[in-house]
Design a protein around this motif. Sequence first.
Motif, PDB file in Angstrom:
ATOM      1  N   ARG A 206      70.245  88.088  79.586  1.00  0.00           N
ATOM      2  CA  ARG A 206      70.066  89.549  79.550  1.00  0.00           C
ATOM      3  C   ARG A 206      69.461  90.059  80.850  1.00  0.00           C
ATOM      4  O   ARG A 206      69.851  91.114  81.362  1.00  0.00           O
ATOM      5  CB  ARG A 206      69.165  89.930  78.380  1.00  0.00           C
ATOM      6  CG  ARG A 206      69.871  89.970  77.027  1.00  0.00           C
ATOM      7  CD  ARG A 206      68.883  90.220  75.915  1.00  0.00           C
ATOM      8  NE  ARG A 206      69.539  90.465  74.649  1.00  0.00           N
ATOM      9  CZ  ARG A 206      68.996  90.188  73.460  1.00  0.00           C
ATOM     10  NH1 ARG A 206      67.789  89.639  73.408  1.00  0.00           N
ATOM     11  NH2 ARG A 206      69.657  90.454  72.356  1.00  0.00           N
ATOM     12  N   ASP A 211      69.877  93.982  81.362  1.00  0.00           N
ATOM     13  CA  ASP A 211      69.832  94.567  80.021  1.00  0.00           C
ATOM     14  C   ASP A 211      68.735  93.879  79.206  1.00  0.00           C
ATOM     15  O   ASP A 211      68.942  93.461  78.075  1.00  0.00           O
ATOM     16  CB  ASP A 211      71.205  94.390  79.345  1.00  0.00           C
ATOM     17  CG  ASP A 211      71.289  95.107  78.002  1.00  0.00           C
ATOM     18  OD1 ASP A 211      70.635  96.145  77.826  1.00  0.00           O
ATOM     19  OD2 ASP A 211      72.025  94.614  77.119  1.00  0.00           O
ATOM     20  N   ASN A 212      67.551  93.720  79.842  1.00  0.00           N
ATOM     21  CA  ASN A 212      66.503  92.925  79.205  1.00  0.00           C
ATOM     22  C   ASN A 212      65.421  93.765  78.534  1.00  0.00           C
ATOM     23  O   ASN A 212      64.340  93.274  78.237  1.00  0.00           O
ATOM     24  CB  ASN A 212      65.859  91.966  80.219  1.00  0.00           C
ATOM     25  CG  ASN A 212      65.340  92.663  81.455  1.00  0.00           C
ATOM     26  OD1 ASN A 212      65.915  93.652  81.894  1.00  0.00           O
ATOM     27  ND2 ASN A 212      64.259  92.149  82.028  1.00  0.00           N
ATOM     28  N   PRO A 214      64.871  96.377  75.175  1.00  0.00           N
ATOM     29  CA  PRO A 214      65.502  96.992  74.005  1.00  0.00           C
ATOM     30  C   PRO A 214      65.445  98.517  74.091  1.00  0.00           C
ATOM     31  O   PRO A 214      64.538  99.058  74.724  1.00  0.00           O
ATOM     32  CB  PRO A 214      64.645  96.461  72.840  1.00  0.00           C
ATOM     33  CG  PRO A 214      63.346  96.049  73.448  1.00  0.00           C
ATOM     34  CD  PRO A 214      63.667  95.626  74.843  1.00  0.00           C
ATOM     35  N   TYR A 216      69.069  96.854  73.368  1.00  0.00           N
ATOM     36  CA  TYR A 216      70.010  96.176  74.240  1.00  0.00           C
ATOM     37  C   TYR A 216      71.399  96.811  74.131  1.00  0.00           C
ATOM     38  O   TYR A 216      71.845  97.190  73.049  1.00  0.00           O
ATOM     39  CB  TYR A 216      70.078  94.692  73.866  1.00  0.00           C
ATOM     40  CG  TYR A 216      68.737  94.020  73.932  1.00  0.00           C
ATOM     41  CD1 TYR A 216      68.049  93.921  75.137  1.00  0.00           C
ATOM     42  CD2 TYR A 216      68.140  93.499  72.788  1.00  0.00           C
ATOM     43  CE1 TYR A 216      66.808  93.312  75.198  1.00  0.00           C
ATOM     44  CE2 TYR A 216      66.901  92.886  72.844  1.00  0.00           C
ATOM     45  CZ  TYR A 216      66.231  92.803  74.049  1.00  0.00           C
ATOM     46  OH  TYR A 216      65.001  92.212  74.098  1.00  0.00           O
ATOM     47  N   HIS A 220      73.502  91.744  71.606  1.00  0.00           N
ATOM     48  CA  HIS A 220      72.686  92.220  70.490  1.00  0.00           C
ATOM     49  C   HIS A 220      72.200  91.040  69.646  1.00  0.00           C
ATOM     50  O   HIS A 220      72.938  90.081  69.416  1.00  0.00           O
ATOM     51  CB  HIS A 220      73.478  93.181  69.614  1.00  0.00           C
ATOM     52  CG  HIS A 220      73.925  94.411  70.334  1.00  0.00           C
ATOM     53  ND1 HIS A 220      73.223  95.590  70.306  1.00  0.00           N
ATOM     54  CD2 HIS A 220      74.998  94.636  71.133  1.00  0.00           C
ATOM     55  CE1 HIS A 220      73.838  96.497  71.035  1.00  0.00           C
ATOM     56  NE2 HIS A 220      74.924  95.937  71.555  1.00  0.00           N
TER      57      HIS A 220
END
Length: 232
Positions: A206, A211-212, A214, A216, A220
């Motif tokens: 992630r 995309d680390n 939330p 996300y 997912h």
Amino acid sequence: MSKPYVILVEDDPEISRLMQMYFLTEGFESIAVDNGAKALSIIKEKTPDLVLLDLMLPGMSGSDVCSELRTFYNGPIIVLTACDDDMSEVSLLKLGADDYITKPVRPHILMARIEAVFRRFTQSSHSTNNSNDELKIGSLSINLKIHRATLNNEELQLSQTEFEMLILLAKNAGSVVSRKECCKLLRGIELGYNDRSIDMRISGLRKKLRDNHPPYKLIHTIRNKGYMIRNE
């Protein structure tokens, strides 16, 4: 078929000597390097099939070497460590190690781990050679033939293990991939890793995908089931 080429990063000359003798009997070619800075230079030049890296090195630590290696080396890294606890495992996974072995090293265990890593990588290459060349999910593109992934047309610097994990999720986009399936991928045998190990691998992936935090957007977590890339 050429012999597997291993670079051993170990500052203890007796351990290096014994391990190189063992590699020779197993049909491997190897060289030993006794410090981290020199190892980085040689690995960049030689591009070995495997790096076996001791954490306790003079000067530049093995942890720093591992982290730096992942900026240019995508092959497997197995770490040698004297610590065998969850925190050390988590730290090693964050650094980009593919596996770790605690000292004192038992040769047959070491060779089993090395063979598992090579087998897993070979299976991955065979699988991708018999699949469509490219997977696309939104702005994420994965070229299976040349082992290259891009996000918004920017190349992602993924380790081989991270790339394999991404392929597993992408090929099952829209479906849940269980932790058991992730374990089987990472170690080559079922339940070889624990849940926390898998969580850390996903966390690292992630981060590479930016995309680390939330909620996300790409990978997912499906509670009590596993992970899923939504099929956009």
